[in-house]
Design a protein around this motif. Structure first.
Motif, PDB file in Angstrom:
ATOM      1  N   ASP A 198      20.331  58.005  81.975  1.00 27.11           N
ATOM      2  CA  ASP A 198      21.051  58.439  83.170  1.00 27.11           C
ATOM      3  C   ASP A 198      22.113  57.395  83.495  1.00 27.11           C
ATOM      4  OD1 ASP A 198      19.629  56.343  84.259  1.00 27.11           O
ATOM      5  OD2 ASP A 198      18.612  57.527  85.779  1.00 27.11           O
ATOM      6  N   ALA A 199      22.666  57.433  84.686  1.00 22.75           N
ATOM      7  CA  ALA A 199      23.756  56.533  85.059  1.00 22.75           C
ATOM      8  C   ALA A 199      23.328  55.071  85.094  1.00 22.75           C
ATOM      9  CB  ALA A 199      24.316  56.935  86.428  1.00 22.75           C
ATOM     10  N   GLU A 200      22.041  54.800  85.295  1.00 15.76           N
ATOM     11  CA  GLU A 200      21.565  53.419  85.379  1.00 15.76           C
ATOM     12  C   GLU A 200      21.211  52.818  84.026  1.00 15.76           C
ATOM     13  OE1 GLU A 200      18.411  53.003  88.198  1.00 15.76           O
ATOM     14  OE2 GLU A 200      19.452  54.220  89.686  1.00 15.76           O
ATOM     15  N   GLY A 201      20.802  53.633  83.082  1.00  9.87           N
ATOM     16  CA  GLY A 201      20.409  53.117  81.772  1.00  9.87           C
ATOM     17  C   GLY A 201      19.413  54.032  81.089  1.00  9.87           C
ATOM     18  N   ALA A 202      18.463  53.422  80.386  1.00 11.66           N
ATOM     19  CA  ALA A 202      17.462  54.174  79.625  1.00 11.66           C
ATOM     20  C   ALA A 202      16.068  53.794  80.105  1.00 11.66           C
ATOM     21  CB  ALA A 202      17.604  53.879  78.142  1.00 11.66           C
ATOM     22  N   ARG A 203      15.234  54.811  80.266  1.00 15.14           N
ATOM     23  CA  ARG A 203      13.838  54.594  80.649  1.00 15.14           C
ATOM     24  C   ARG A 203      12.963  55.205  79.567  1.00 15.14           C
ATOM     25  NH1 ARG A 203      16.702  55.539  85.161  1.00 15.14           N
ATOM     26  NH2 ARG A 203      16.334  54.205  86.966  1.00 15.14           N
ATOM     27  N   PHE A 204      11.980  54.437  79.094  1.00 12.32           N
ATOM     28  CA  PHE A 204      11.101  54.867  78.016  1.00 12.32           C
ATOM     29  C   PHE A 204       9.760  55.288  78.616  1.00 12.32           C
ATOM     30  CE2 PHE A 204      14.300  52.420  76.062  1.00 12.32           C
ATOM     31  CZ  PHE A 204      14.351  52.763  74.721  1.00 12.32           C
ATOM     32  N   TYR A 205       9.262  56.455  78.172  1.00 17.97           N
ATOM     33  CA  TYR A 205       8.013  56.998  78.694  1.00 17.97           C
ATOM     34  C   TYR A 205       7.058  57.335  77.559  1.00 17.97           C
ATOM     35  CZ  TYR A 205      10.410  57.530  83.129  1.00 17.97           C
ATOM     36  OH  TYR A 205      11.107  57.283  84.291  1.00 17.97           O
ATOM     37  N   ALA A 206       5.776  57.075  77.799  1.00 19.91           N
ATOM     38  CA  ALA A 206       4.712  57.448  76.872  1.00 19.91           C
ATOM     39  C   ALA A 206       3.716  58.306  77.633  1.00 19.91           C
ATOM     40  CB  ALA A 206       4.031  56.197  76.322  1.00 19.91           C
ATOM     41  N   GLY A 207       2.796  58.905  76.914  1.00 22.25           N
ATOM     42  CA  GLY A 207       1.770  59.722  77.543  1.00 22.25           C
ATOM     43  C   GLY A 207       2.023  61.189  77.303  1.00 22.25           C
ATOM     44  N   GLY A 208       1.286  62.013  78.025  1.00 27.04           N
ATOM     45  CA  GLY A 208       1.433  63.458  77.924  1.00 27.04           C
ATOM     46  C   GLY A 208       1.966  63.999  79.221  1.00 27.04           C
ATOM     47  N   ARG A 209       1.154  64.808  79.890  1.00 27.56           N
ATOM     48  CA  ARG A 209       1.566  65.365  81.176  1.00 27.56           C
ATOM     49  C   ARG A 209       1.727  64.264  82.220  1.00 27.56           C
ATOM     50  NH1 ARG A 209      -2.145  69.883  82.673  1.00 27.56           N
ATOM     51  NH2 ARG A 209      -0.944  70.907  81.073  1.00 27.56           N
ATOM     52  N   ARG A 239       4.913  65.873  77.693  1.00 27.57           N
ATOM     53  CA  ARG A 239       5.646  64.637  78.033  1.00 27.57           C
ATOM     54  C   ARG A 239       7.109  64.956  78.309  1.00 27.57           C
ATOM     55  NH1 ARG A 239       4.034  61.483  74.120  1.00 27.57           N
ATOM     56  NH2 ARG A 239       5.416  62.437  72.611  1.00 27.57           N
ATOM     57  N   SER A 240       7.706  65.793  77.490  1.00 27.58           N
ATOM     58  CA  SER A 240       9.106  66.176  77.678  1.00 27.58           C
ATOM     59  C   SER A 240       9.301  66.870  79.016  1.00 27.58           C
ATOM     60  CB  SER A 240       9.547  67.085  76.528  1.00 27.58           C
ATOM     61  OG  SER A 240      10.864  67.509  76.709  1.00 27.58           O
ATOM     62  N   ASP A 241       8.409  67.789  79.376  1.00 32.35           N
ATOM     63  CA  ASP A 241       8.508  68.475  80.672  1.00 32.35           C
ATOM     64  C   ASP A 241       8.351  67.501  81.832  1.00 32.35           C
ATOM     65  OD1 ASP A 241       8.911  70.857  79.389  1.00 32.35           O
ATOM     66  OD2 ASP A 241       6.918  71.676  79.824  1.00 32.35           O
ATOM     67  N   ALA A 242       7.420  66.549  81.707  1.00 35.16           N
ATOM     68  CA  ALA A 242       7.189  65.579  82.781  1.00 35.16           C
ATOM     69  C   ALA A 242       8.399  64.674  82.976  1.00 35.16           C
ATOM     70  CB  ALA A 242       5.944  64.743  82.484  1.00 35.16           C
ATOM     71  N   VAL A 243       9.019  64.239  81.888  1.00 38.27           N
ATOM     72  CA  VAL A 243      10.198  63.376  81.993  1.00 38.27           C
ATOM     73  C   VAL A 243      11.374  64.158  82.555  1.00 38.27           C
ATOM     74  CG1 VAL A 243      11.853  61.976  80.680  1.00 38.27           C
ATOM     75  CG2 VAL A 243       9.418  61.795  80.189  1.00 38.27           C
ATOM     76  N   LYS A 244      11.523  65.419  82.156  1.00 37.81           N
ATOM     77  CA  LYS A 244      12.587  66.264  82.727  1.00 37.81           C
ATOM     78  C   LYS A 244      12.404  66.434  84.224  1.00 37.81           C
ATOM     79  CE  LYS A 244      12.393  69.770  80.030  1.00 37.81           C
ATOM     80  NZ  LYS A 244      12.508  71.101  79.465  1.00 37.81           N
ATOM     81  N   ALA A 245      11.150  66.556  84.663  1.00 36.67           N
ATOM     82  CA  ALA A 245      10.895  66.695  86.099  1.00 36.67           C
ATOM     83  C   ALA A 245      11.248  65.409  86.846  1.00 36.67           C
ATOM     84  CB  ALA A 245       9.429  67.056  86.334  1.00 36.67           C
ATOM     85  N   LEU A 246      11.019  64.249  86.219  1.00 39.73           N
ATOM     86  CA  LEU A 246      11.357  62.975  86.858  1.00 39.73           C
ATOM     87  C   LEU A 246      12.862  62.751  86.916  1.00 39.73           C
ATOM     88  CD1 LEU A 246       8.719  60.587  85.226  1.00 39.73           C
ATOM     89  CD2 LEU A 246       8.845  61.256  87.630  1.00 39.73           C
ATOM     90  N   TRP A 247      13.565  63.146  85.871  1.00 44.34           N
ATOM     91  CA  TRP A 247      15.005  62.895  85.761  1.00 44.34           C
ATOM     92  C   TRP A 247      15.736  64.201  85.471  1.00 44.34           C
ATOM     93  CZ3 TRP A 247      15.905  58.524  87.792  1.00 44.34           C
ATOM     94  CH2 TRP A 247      14.937  57.523  87.718  1.00 44.34           C
TER      95      TRP A 247
END
Length: 191
Positions: A112-123, A65-73
């Motif tokens: 990020d500059a816009e705010g906070a985004r919350f993510y769940a899940g794995g990959r 999940r951490s890797d996937a969120v890093k890839a998105l942002w």
């Protein structure tokens, strides 16, 4: 693909001999002597191996999940949150039942500059809540009580429906992505 932080979780494998050897010895001193060393060791391993396997699977999911969120942002600041009652209650007040339920399985927050985004899940992550900076009245670091201990938390005061709700994000791990505002400031020597 193996998550980038997952090899560090392999230290959980040390629990197998650290649990199995003393339990086998204690069991052999008791009634386990009648069963023999092999059977007693197998019983001890049958208890600890599934526990370690579950712990490794949970760590794999969190790291993926951490890797996937890093890839998105890639320019965001990523916080891996600990699912606990104070956070779940705050998410329920801000985002409803779905947000509270999604966080129970572990979550990551990308700032990020816009705010906070919350993510769940794995990959395959799913965004379950978005908070804009205009909704945040206050941002502070605090300590909250989680089962059995005190933990550091990032507390957001969220304005919604004419009220302010405190949302404590109990921090499990943080990571500034390359090029994030925090990384750029630290390179320049300012705070």
């Amino acid at each position: 693909m193996i998550p980038s932080r997952w090899p560090r979780a392999l230290w959980w494998l040390l629990l197998i001999p650290l649990f199995a050897l003393p339990v086998t010895g204690l069991e052999m001193l008791g009634r386990g002597g009648e069963l023999g060393l092999g059977i007693t060791t197998l019983i001890a391993l049958a208890v600890v191996v599934p526990v370690v396997a579950v712990l490794l699977c949970l760590r794999w999911r969190a790291d993926a999940r951490s890797d996937a969120v890093k890839a998105l942002w890639p320019h965001g600041y990523i916080v891996e949150g600990l699912a606990c009652d104070p956070t779940t209650a705050g998410l329920f007040a801000v985002g409803g039942r779905e947000a509270a339920d999604r966080a129970k399985g572990g979550y990551a927050v990308a700032f990020d500059a816009e705010g906070a985004r919350f993510y769940a899940g794995g990959r395959r992550t799913v965004e379950f809540l978005r908070i804009r900076w205009s909704q945040v009245a206050d941002l502070a670091a605090t300590t909250v009580t989680v089962p059995g201990r005190q933990a550091s938390a990032l507390t957001l005061s969220i304005l919604h429906d004419g009220t302010s709700t405190t949302l404590p994000l109990v921090i499990k791990a943080t990571q500034a992505s390359r090029g994030s505002a925090t990384t750029r400031r630290s390179r320049c020597g300012t705070t």
